[in-house]
Design an enzyme around this catalytic site. Structure first.
Site, PDB file in Angstrom:
ATOM      1  N   ASP A 144      64.308  34.073  47.278  1.00  0.00           N
ATOM      2  CA  ASP A 144      63.859  34.582  45.986  1.00  0.00           C
ATOM      3  C   ASP A 144      63.031  33.481  45.337  1.00  0.00           C
ATOM      4  O   ASP A 144      63.562  32.438  44.939  1.00  0.00           O
ATOM      5  CB  ASP A 144      65.073  34.929  45.122  1.00  0.00           C
ATOM      6  CG  ASP A 144      64.706  35.379  43.719  1.00  0.00           C
ATOM      7  OD1 ASP A 144      63.502  35.402  43.382  1.00  0.00           O
ATOM      8  OD2 ASP A 144      65.635  35.700  42.941  1.00  0.00           O
ATOM      9  N   TYR A 149      49.336  44.063  36.245  1.00  0.00           N
ATOM     10  CA  TYR A 149      49.328  43.368  37.530  1.00  0.00           C
ATOM     11  C   TYR A 149      48.317  42.229  37.516  1.00  0.00           C
ATOM     12  O   TYR A 149      48.622  41.094  37.910  1.00  0.00           O
ATOM     13  CB  TYR A 149      49.007  44.358  38.646  1.00  0.00           C
ATOM     14  CG  TYR A 149      48.778  43.732  39.998  1.00  0.00           C
ATOM     15  CD1 TYR A 149      49.806  43.093  40.673  1.00  0.00           C
ATOM     16  CD2 TYR A 149      47.520  43.776  40.602  1.00  0.00           C
ATOM     17  CE1 TYR A 149      49.593  42.513  41.919  1.00  0.00           C
ATOM     18  CE2 TYR A 149      47.306  43.215  41.847  1.00  0.00           C
ATOM     19  CZ  TYR A 149      48.348  42.583  42.498  1.00  0.00           C
ATOM     20  OH  TYR A 149      48.125  42.009  43.723  1.00  0.00           O
ATOM     21  N   TRP A 189      41.709  44.803  48.782  1.00  0.00           N
ATOM     22  CA  TRP A 189      41.561  45.963  49.677  1.00  0.00           C
ATOM     23  C   TRP A 189      42.118  45.643  51.065  1.00  0.00           C
ATOM     24  O   TRP A 189      41.492  45.927  52.090  1.00  0.00           O
ATOM     25  CB  TRP A 189      40.095  46.379  49.758  1.00  0.00           C
ATOM     26  CG  TRP A 189      39.539  47.028  48.531  1.00  0.00           C
ATOM     27  CD1 TRP A 189      39.816  46.739  47.227  1.00  0.00           C
ATOM     28  CD2 TRP A 189      38.579  48.102  48.472  1.00  0.00           C
ATOM     29  NE1 TRP A 189      39.101  47.545  46.367  1.00  0.00           N
ATOM     30  CE2 TRP A 189      38.327  48.395  47.121  1.00  0.00           C
ATOM     31  CE3 TRP A 189      37.903  48.830  49.450  1.00  0.00           C
ATOM     32  CZ2 TRP A 189      37.442  49.387  46.709  1.00  0.00           C
ATOM     33  CZ3 TRP A 189      37.008  49.815  49.042  1.00  0.00           C
ATOM     34  CH2 TRP A 189      36.780  50.094  47.678  1.00  0.00           C
TER      35      TRP A 189
END
Length: 297
Positions: free
Chosen positions: A37, A129, A155
């Protein structure tokens, strides 16, 4: 020989990067979300102390673009907080001299330009984001001015995990026609190419800073879908162009995500090549991975 630690190693880019390093015989520790984490200071410090990496590549991220609109605090904890924790560990005694590569995104820009975004263009994110990823960039560059790298990409597609190319392959066998957005322009980019360029960046002892790892050229999602259908031997006319308004989403998608590649000239590295050539090279492996998953699923 360079020792590497890759966080987010279970993701699309992380898996390709670990594989590329292993193929070179480089010592690499790949840690996925379950094993590390990145928001946990103690766990990150322990991981770096154990692996003793020369380079950490942070592929761990909150990438659910739409969900981030309603959960910006949680996305910020991963995309900025995790990057800050890693940077602090790399700067500390346990990671003295450790370089950190922070993977970032085209979403840090407004997406309304008329020319490719340069590495030093002023960011202006329009989504949660994008804001959280920009905060992650700044956390790394401010804490590691002499050993921090930001590699922006966009992309992405590859053999592992869900992505647009795999979706089009699936839909080609399920629907007579497929509606695809034709007013968003960007650079389809193979994760294996990004992995190779991250490795080349470190091999070259390039100056710290921001680099753009996307394919050359540009197209729309519609143009990419037609190319995929053509590679499948399907009729590209089955792909129909539609505006973004046909698919309303919580997070606004950039209309223009084309990134410039000028920074690569500094270390003398050629930018990633043409998007269409990369897709043709990647396609057999994507089909093979899909078939293997179907056989075991």
């Amino acid at each position: 020989m360079t020792r590497w630690l890759v966080t987010g190693a279970g993701g699309m880019l992380g898996r390709d990067l670990v594989a590329a390093l292993a193929d070179r015989g480089e010592p690499v520790s790949g840690m996925d979300r379950a094993s590390l984490d990145v928001t946990d200071d103690a766990a990150v410090a322990d991981a770096i102390a154990s692996a003793r990496p020369d380079v950490v590549v942070n592929c761990a991220a909150w990438t659910a673009v739409d969900d981030a609109e309603a959960c910006e605090e949680q996305a910020l904890a991963v995309n900025a907080g995790g990057a800050a924790v890693l940077a602090a560990a790399c700067a500390g005694s346990g990671g003295s001299g450790t370089r950190l590569v922070q993977v970032s995104t085209d979403y840090v820009f407004a997406g309304d330009a008329g020319r490719p975004y340069a590495e030093d263009d002023v960011p202006a994110p329009r989504t949660a984001y994008g804001r959280t990823k920009l905060a992650g960039e700044r956390a790394v560059l401010s804490r590691l001015p002499g050993s921090g790298y930001v590699v922006r990409t966009a992309w992405l597609y590859g053999a592992h995990g869900p992505n647009f190319v795999k979706t089009m392959i699936r839909l080609s066998g399920q629907r007579p026609t497929v509606d695809v957005v034709d007013d968003q322009r960007g650079q389809p980019t193979w994760t294996a190419d990004v992995a190779r360029h991250i490795i080349a960046l470190i091999d070259s002892a390039a100056r710290p800073g921001i680099y753009h790892a996307t394919s050359a050229g540009q197209t729309t999602w519609y143009g990419l879908a037609r190319e995929i259908f053509d590679l499948l031997g399907a009729d590209p006319s089955r792909v129909r162009p539609v505006p973004s308004s046909a698919f309303p989403r919580p997070a606004q998608r950039p209309a223009y995500s084309v990134l410039g590649h000028g920074a690569w000239s500094g270390p003398g590295i050629d930018p990633i090549g043409d998007w269409r050539a990369a897709l043709h090279s990647a396609f057999p492996g994507i089909l093979a991975a899909r078939q293997a998953a179907a056989a075991t699923g």
